[in-house]
Design a protein around this motif. Structure first.
Motif, PDB file in Angstrom:
ATOM      1  N   VAL A  66       1.002  -0.716  -0.174  1.00 26.24           N
ATOM      2  CA  VAL A  66       0.675  -0.091  -0.168  1.00 26.24           C
ATOM      3  C   VAL A  66       1.186   1.416  -0.621  1.00 26.24           C
ATOM      4  O   VAL A  66       2.050   1.488   0.792  1.00 26.24           O
ATOM      5  N   ASN A  67       0.494   2.202  -0.708  1.00 20.32           N
ATOM      6  CA  ASN A  67       0.774   3.517  -1.109  1.00 20.32           C
ATOM      7  C   ASN A  67      -0.378   4.549  -0.572  1.00 20.32           C
ATOM      8  O   ASN A  67      -0.965   4.601  -2.082  1.00 20.32           O
ATOM      9  N   VAL A  68       0.044   5.924  -0.438  1.00 16.93           N
ATOM     10  CA  VAL A  68      -1.082   6.474  -0.520  1.00 16.93           C
ATOM     11  C   VAL A  68       0.165   8.175  -0.136  1.00 16.93           C
ATOM     12  O   VAL A  68       1.334   8.106   0.711  1.00 16.93           O
ATOM     13  N   GLU A  69       0.068   8.774  -1.252  1.00 21.28           N
ATOM     14  CA  GLU A  69       0.543   9.999  -2.033  1.00 21.28           C
ATOM     15  C   GLU A  69      -0.327  11.278  -1.621  1.00 21.28           C
ATOM     16  O   GLU A  69      -1.734  10.854  -2.099  1.00 21.28           O
ATOM     17  N   ASN A  70       0.031  12.818  -0.761  1.00 25.82           N
ATOM     18  CA  ASN A  70      -1.112  13.275  -0.802  1.00 25.82           C
ATOM     19  C   ASN A  70      -0.396  14.201  -1.979  1.00 25.82           C
ATOM     20  O   ASN A  70       0.759  14.977  -2.051  1.00 25.82           O
ATOM     21  N   GLU A  71      -0.715  14.547  -2.922  1.00 27.69           N
ATOM     22  CA  GLU A  71      -1.047  15.419  -4.423  1.00 27.69           C
ATOM     23  C   GLU A  71      -1.417  16.302  -3.815  1.00 27.69           C
ATOM     24  O   GLU A  71      -1.411  17.191  -5.206  1.00 27.69           O
ATOM     25  N   SER A  93      -7.006  16.959   0.295  1.00 29.52           N
ATOM     26  CA  SER A  93      -8.309  17.564  -0.371  1.00 29.52           C
ATOM     27  C   SER A  93      -7.798  16.259  -1.546  1.00 29.52           C
ATOM     28  O   SER A  93      -8.631  15.983  -2.299  1.00 29.52           O
ATOM     29  N   HIS A  94      -6.122  15.802  -2.532  1.00 30.17           N
ATOM     30  CA  HIS A  94      -5.554  15.108  -3.348  1.00 30.17           C
ATOM     31  C   HIS A  94      -5.385  13.668  -3.306  1.00 30.17           C
ATOM     32  O   HIS A  94      -3.746  14.270  -2.554  1.00 30.17           O
ATOM     33  N   PHE A  95      -5.793  12.966  -2.822  1.00 27.37           N
ATOM     34  CA  PHE A  95      -5.115  11.234  -2.586  1.00 27.37           C
ATOM     35  C   PHE A  95      -4.286  10.759  -3.920  1.00 27.37           C
ATOM     36  O   PHE A  95      -5.078  10.178  -4.335  1.00 27.37           O
ATOM     37  N   LYS A  96      -3.428   9.845  -4.157  1.00 33.06           N
ATOM     38  CA  LYS A  96      -2.709   9.497  -4.433  1.00 33.06           C
ATOM     39  C   LYS A  96      -2.562   7.845  -4.663  1.00 33.06           C
ATOM     40  O   LYS A  96      -1.986   8.227  -2.772  1.00 33.06           O
ATOM     41  N   VAL A  97      -4.188   6.419  -4.337  1.00 27.88           N
ATOM     42  CA  VAL A  97      -3.438   5.511  -3.836  1.00 27.88           C
ATOM     43  C   VAL A  97      -3.150   4.333  -4.209  1.00 27.88           C
ATOM     44  O   VAL A  97      -3.933   3.802  -5.725  1.00 27.88           O
ATOM     45  N   VAL A  98      -2.054   3.491  -4.031  1.00 27.69           N
ATOM     46  CA  VAL A  98      -2.093   2.364  -4.520  1.00 27.69           C
ATOM     47  C   VAL A  98      -1.810   1.178  -3.314  1.00 27.69           C
ATOM     48  O   VAL A  98      -1.563   0.787  -2.281  1.00 27.69           O
ATOM     49  N   VAL A  99      -2.807   0.453  -3.970  1.00 29.94           N
ATOM     50  CA  VAL A  99      -3.227  -0.694  -3.358  1.00 29.94           C
ATOM     51  C   VAL A  99      -2.993  -2.282  -4.198  1.00 29.94           C
ATOM     52  O   VAL A  99      -3.966  -2.178  -5.411  1.00 29.94           O
ATOM     53  N   VAL A 100      -2.037  -3.104  -3.354  1.00 30.73           N
ATOM     54  CA  VAL A 100      -2.085  -4.487  -3.828  1.00 30.73           C
ATOM     55  C   VAL A 100      -2.917  -5.664  -2.986  1.00 30.73           C
ATOM     56  O   VAL A 100      -2.129  -5.335  -1.408  1.00 30.73           O
TER      57      VAL A 100
END
Length: 103
Positions: A20-25, A37-44
């Motif tokens: 899992v990776n969450v980036e505040n963009e 307000s904006h996040f990129k979420v990668v979940v495996v």
């Protein structure tokens, strides 16, 4: 706990992810909606096995329903099974700047 950490904790509890990776963009956007307000979420996760993309996204939107009603404006969701992640080269998707950013 930061909003990013809150999102990660929810994902860990719900999907038992392989990765899992969450980036505040939020800094890449000029919406004026704030720092969280904006996040990129990668979940495996094996959880996504047999689910199409729309079903996977629905699960995340359900999980983050309260967050979306209270400040989060956008989620860039990248949801994979472990096999799909491996086939994708285990690379993070690139996020472009908002068209209005810096104007």
């Amino acid at each position: 706990m930061s909003k990013k950490e809150e999102l990660i904790q929810k994902i860990l509890a719900e999907f038992e992810p392989h990765f899992v990776n969450v980036e505040n963009e939020s800094h890449m956007h000029s919406s004026g909606r704030g720092a969280d307000s904006h996040f990129k979420v990668v979940v495996v996760s094996q959880f996504f096995e047999g689910m199409n993309k729309v079903s996977r996204h629905r699960k995340l939107y359900q999980l983050f329903e309260a967050d979306l009603q209270n400040g989060i404006h956008a989620l860039a969701l990248h949801l994979y099974t472990p096999e799909e992640w491996k086939n994708a080269g285990e690379e993070f998707p690139h996020s472009p700047n908002c068209l209005g950013h810096g104007q």
